[in-house]
Design a protein around this motif. Structure first.
Motif, mmCIF file in Angstrom:
data_model
loop_
_atom_site.group_PDB
_atom_site.id
_atom_site.type_symbol
_atom_site.label_atom_id
_atom_site.label_comp_id
_atom_site.label_asym_id
_atom_site.label_seq_id
_atom_site.Cartn_x
_atom_site.Cartn_y
_atom_site.Cartn_z
ATOM 1 N N MET A 77 0.829 -1.202 0.033
ATOM 2 C CA MET A 77 0.158 0.085 0.122
ATOM 3 C C MET A 77 0.763 1.106 0.227
ATOM 4 N N VAL A 78 2.032 1.208 0.846
ATOM 5 C CA VAL A 78 2.703 2.508 0.794
ATOM 6 C C VAL A 78 3.370 2.548 -0.428
ATOM 7 N N GLY A 79 3.839 1.443 -0.988
ATOM 8 C CA GLY A 79 4.634 1.895 -2.569
ATOM 9 C C GLY A 79 3.654 2.219 -3.449
ATOM 10 N N THR A 80 2.594 1.691 -3.286
ATOM 11 C CA THR A 80 1.483 1.941 -4.530
ATOM 12 C C THR A 80 1.265 3.569 -4.377
ATOM 13 N N MET A 81 0.899 4.067 -3.176
ATOM 14 C CA MET A 81 0.835 5.416 -2.833
ATOM 15 C C MET A 81 1.875 6.344 -3.382
ATOM 16 N N LEU A 82 3.213 5.796 -3.009
ATOM 17 C CA LEU A 82 4.305 6.696 -3.389
ATOM 18 C C LEU A 82 4.507 6.738 -5.015
ATOM 19 N N GLY A 83 4.256 5.618 -5.584
ATOM 20 C CA GLY A 83 4.414 5.487 -6.948
ATOM 21 C C GLY A 83 3.330 6.322 -7.652
ATOM 22 N N ALA A 84 1.859 6.380 -7.032
ATOM 23 C CA ALA A 84 1.037 7.309 -7.749
ATOM 24 C C ALA A 84 1.500 8.806 -7.492
ATOM 25 N N ALA A 85 2.118 9.052 -6.258
ATOM 26 C CA ALA A 85 2.517 10.417 -5.933
ATOM 27 C C ALA A 85 3.557 10.906 -6.935
ATOM 28 N N GLY A 86 4.407 10.052 -7.130
ATOM 29 C CA GLY A 86 5.496 10.579 -8.091
ATOM 30 C C GLY A 86 5.167 10.714 -9.284
ATOM 31 N N THR A 87 4.209 9.936 -9.895
ATOM 32 C CA THR A 87 3.676 10.238 -11.293
ATOM 33 C C THR A 87 2.886 11.863 -11.413
ATOM 34 N N ILE A 88 2.222 11.994 -10.260
ATOM 35 C CA ILE A 88 1.501 13.143 -10.591
ATOM 36 C C ILE A 88 2.290 14.252 -10.389
ATOM 37 N N MET A 89 3.155 14.177 -9.258
ATOM 38 C CA MET A 89 4.156 15.099 -9.197
ATOM 39 C C MET A 89 5.162 15.566 -10.344
ATOM 40 N N CYS A 251 -0.481 14.978 -3.889
ATOM 41 C CA CYS A 251 0.600 14.359 -3.404
ATOM 42 C C CYS A 251 1.224 14.340 -2.133
ATOM 43 N N THR A 252 0.997 15.570 -1.560
ATOM 44 C CA THR A 252 1.501 15.594 -0.342
ATOM 45 C C THR A 252 0.593 14.889 0.729
ATOM 46 N N GLY A 253 -0.513 14.673 0.690
ATOM 47 C CA GLY A 253 -1.467 13.659 1.233
ATOM 48 C C GLY A 253 -0.987 12.320 1.115
#
Length: 344
Positions: A77-89, A251-253
């Protein structure tokens, strides 16, 4: 410039299949190694019996169900959220070097979490994600305010690196004010770790994962248009400044929630989108975003397997390994594409 962004058509859906199955295979391989190896030793038959029939001695059942399975789920779950955040950022900044490590978000969230420990603030663990979000948002806003009037995302990234350095300096000062027990608690946390995570962490993470992550997929069309440049995107109806602020807040969230649970785990958000874009040979956010989220979860699960087993019984926090391998991969990507500058 539109042809620079190959958009998804029906005939190209098949290009998702190979990376998808590759990531799924890597995830289950890493998860199987996490579940089987360690102490006490167990055979594959014992492991399968524990998982599917709940048979086996109490010690092995407890280790598998109360320690290893929650750790795998939380890491994914943590990695999934980080991967999505990086793409959006990276899409919001239109710069493939953008990442939470470079824009003050991770540093701000870490500083807020460290303050809770060192200052012994009476904040329940249920509100830790909110505190981390406030800290990450403060760090990100500091970068935006400091960069007001500057042109280009490269300047913003340089300012972000400076703000991150300042926040990390404040973090060191804050830690030095704590007791030896505070330092010991913060040491592993600030390196980023999934060790000793149980179902309580999974339960606390799950509502945020379910509620926040889906919002990322509302921005795929906007991300595609913003890759054309701010002026072109504005001409196509995108309110660029407002969209960028909303995406950076999202992304911050996403990042703050992971920092609250596991500490700052670096380079997953930065590397996952690069890896997916290379595999797909596409910049289409409708392709890249979901696969980057999956890739982030798989990368962190695999890195945590290495962290737990490579030097067993000693365990080095997973954040150290993601920094080593992620930094190396990022350097490789950068050198390979240095002819394109920072927009490669």
């Amino acid at each position: 410039m539109r042809e620079q962004i190959p958009l998804l058509v029906n005939g190209r859906r098949s290009i998702l299949l190979l990376p998808f199955f590759l990531f799924v295979l890597l995830f289950f391989t890493s998860a199987a190694m996490q579940l089987k190896f360690g102490s006490p030793a167990m055979t594959w038959e014992e492991l399968l019996s524990i998982i599917f029939s709940h048979r086996g001695d109490d010690l092995r059942r407890t280790i598998v169900w109360e320690m290893r399975i929650p750790r795998i789920l939380l890491g994914f779950m943590v990695g999934t959220m980080l991967g999505a955040a990086g793409t959006i950022m990276q899409g919001a900044m239109n710069n493939k070097l953008a990442g939470p490590e470079l824009l003050g978000i991770s540093s701000g969230a870490s500083l807020a979490m460290a303050a809770i420990t060192v200052l012994h603030l009476p904040v329940t663990v249920l509100f830790h994600p909110a505190i981390a979000f406030i800290g990450g948002l403060a760090g990100g806003l500091s970068v935006l305010i400091a960069s007001r009037g500057s042109r280009g995302t490269v300047a913003l990234l340089l300012i972000g690196m400076s703000v991150s350095a300042i926040l990390n300096g404040l973090l060191i000062i804050l830690i030095s004010l704590g007791t030896s027990n505070d330092v010991n608690l913060l040491y592993t946390y600030l390196l980023g770790s999934l060790a000793n995570r149980n179902w309580n962490y999974v339960i606390r993470m799950l509502p945020w994962f379910v509620m926040v992550l889906p919002f990322a997929f509302f921005f795929t069309r906007t991300l595609n248009l913003m890759q054309l440049g701010d002026e072109a995107a504005a001409g196509l109806g995108v309110q660029v400044h407002r969209a960028r602020m909303w995406m950076l807040a999202l992304c911050t969230g996403l990042v703050a929630i992971t920092v609250a649970q596991c500490g700052p785990i670096g380079y997953i958000a930065l590397i996952a989108p690069h890896l997916v874009r290379s595999l797909l040979s596409s910049l289409d956010a409708r392709l890249v975003l979901p696969l980057s989220a999956l890739c982030g979860g798989v990368l962190l699960t695999a890195a945590d397997t290495i962290a737990r087993l490579l030097l067993y019984p000693m365990e080095i926090p997973v954040g150290v390994w993601t920094t080593i391998f992620g930094g190396g991969l990022f350097l490789l990507f950068f050198v390979k594409r240095q002819g394109g500058g920072t927009r490669a």
